[in-house]
Motif scaffolding. Sequence first.
Motif, mmCIF file in Angstrom:
data_model
loop_
_atom_site.group_PDB
_atom_site.id
_atom_site.type_symbol
_atom_site.label_atom_id
_atom_site.label_comp_id
_atom_site.label_asym_id
_atom_site.label_seq_id
_atom_site.Cartn_x
_atom_site.Cartn_y
_atom_site.Cartn_z
ATOM 1 N N LEU A 41 0.806 -1.220 0.000
ATOM 2 C CA LEU A 41 0.000 0.000 0.000
ATOM 3 C C LEU A 41 0.844 1.277 0.000
ATOM 4 N N ARG A 42 2.102 1.172 0.439
ATOM 5 C CA ARG A 42 2.958 2.356 0.570
ATOM 6 C C ARG A 42 4.079 2.407 -0.474
ATOM 7 N N ILE A 43 3.871 1.796 -1.627
ATOM 8 C CA ILE A 43 4.894 1.840 -2.683
ATOM 9 C C ILE A 43 5.177 3.288 -3.079
ATOM 10 N N GLY A 44 4.123 4.102 -3.166
ATOM 11 C CA GLY A 44 4.288 5.521 -3.525
ATOM 12 C C GLY A 44 5.158 6.264 -2.526
ATOM 13 N N THR A 45 4.951 5.974 -1.227
ATOM 14 C CA THR A 45 5.766 6.594 -0.176
ATOM 15 C C THR A 45 7.224 6.213 -0.347
#
Length: 457
Positions: A41-45
Amino acid sequence: MEALNSIVGAINSVVWGPLMLVLILGVGFFLQVGLKFMPILRIGTGFSLLFKGREGQGEGQISPFNALMTSLSATIGTGNIAGVATAVFLGGPGALFWMWMTALVGMATKYAEAVCAVKYREKDELGNYVGGPMYYIKNGLGAKWAWLGVAFALFGAVAAFGIGNGVQANGVAQVLEANFGFNTSVTGIVLMVLTAAVILGGITRIGAVAGKLVPFMAIAYIIAGLLVLLINIGNIGHALSLVFTYAFTPSAAEGGFAGAAVWAAIRFGVARGVFSNEAGLGSAPIAHAAAETKGPVNQGLIAMLGTFIDTIIVCSITGLAIISSGAWTSGESGAALTSHAFELSLPGIGGYLIAIALSIFAFTTILGWSFYGEKCVEFLLGVKSLMPYRVLWIVMIYFGATADLGFIWLLADTLNAMMAIPNLIALALLSPIVIKLTKEFFASGGKSEEPGGTPAE
């Protein structure tokens, strides 16, 4: 040699048996659930932190960006070209699906590895930060588990010569001989000289070279691969259908392809997936421990991108190019199969593109793994062992370039598993710490990070 082959083959079938596959996928899935699927879920982060991490923001030797590039230099190698092809040749198109599954759970594993590496790293006698499974076992699990850290360092020091040296040098030598007629001995000598010029300067020079070479080579290969997929765009739907169908049903014999059971798809998909992205192996955290980072979770979020880039992007392009072009039924295997797929789609230049890509990929892997191996040796024998190890590493490149590929692949595959076992046990035991640090990090909006590091004893 035959006796040695059969002994290593017997060990390989045990260490890569059902128990190992359950351990790798099980620990990864356990961490992914414990982290509430945060790594996915936090690939963008992660990408945002990677962009900001081009400059160091803490104590360490290399920037967070260069730490990931050093890690990727070791993971994006022959596994992405020859390894994916071998998985498809032995396990059928369904093997690609199991490579994806390995990567999705492997993102949580790689995240946890880097969190532990920074949390439990220490400074050596030269004032450099050192870390990795042997240190997070020693500093995180205590004296009663010390033997496990020693086991990892021992396997890692020896395994480096297989996965990071012999396999890579052999891959370069074979592909340059096949495509350009270069003598394998000459290739071995040139590789020795180029490697010496970089690794004798230590992690700072390795990180600097990786930071420039890895993004260039990865982007160039992705563009070439996307071009092949574009040429075969009409077959992509069918290729994906084969991947999902043969992941759960046996692949029928077709053309030069002998057919494969579902177990073969799982076994070779997972084994080659781990060989390529190294999630669970314990190698990447050795590089991430040297990062100038704000803290463990920051570096963990960057580290997990290594698995995503390596397998979900690069390996997928190779696998889909092989399947969509129809090359997977040709009877070819290894780098020759990938080369054949690119040549079918880009006649006259496809084979040369793979030869050049594999050579650069393998060279950077030799650089990254030299660092992993020397840190394992340093843990066992101290800083005095660093220069002799580097010299031995350079010399062994020549033997790798001119040796028998089959045995080297088998040995590398076996030693990979031997490294993974102590590391996965440690990650499972340290998972409450990883989950706690992660919760604190996100609860405070990323402001509660401690830089990590344990004073040397």
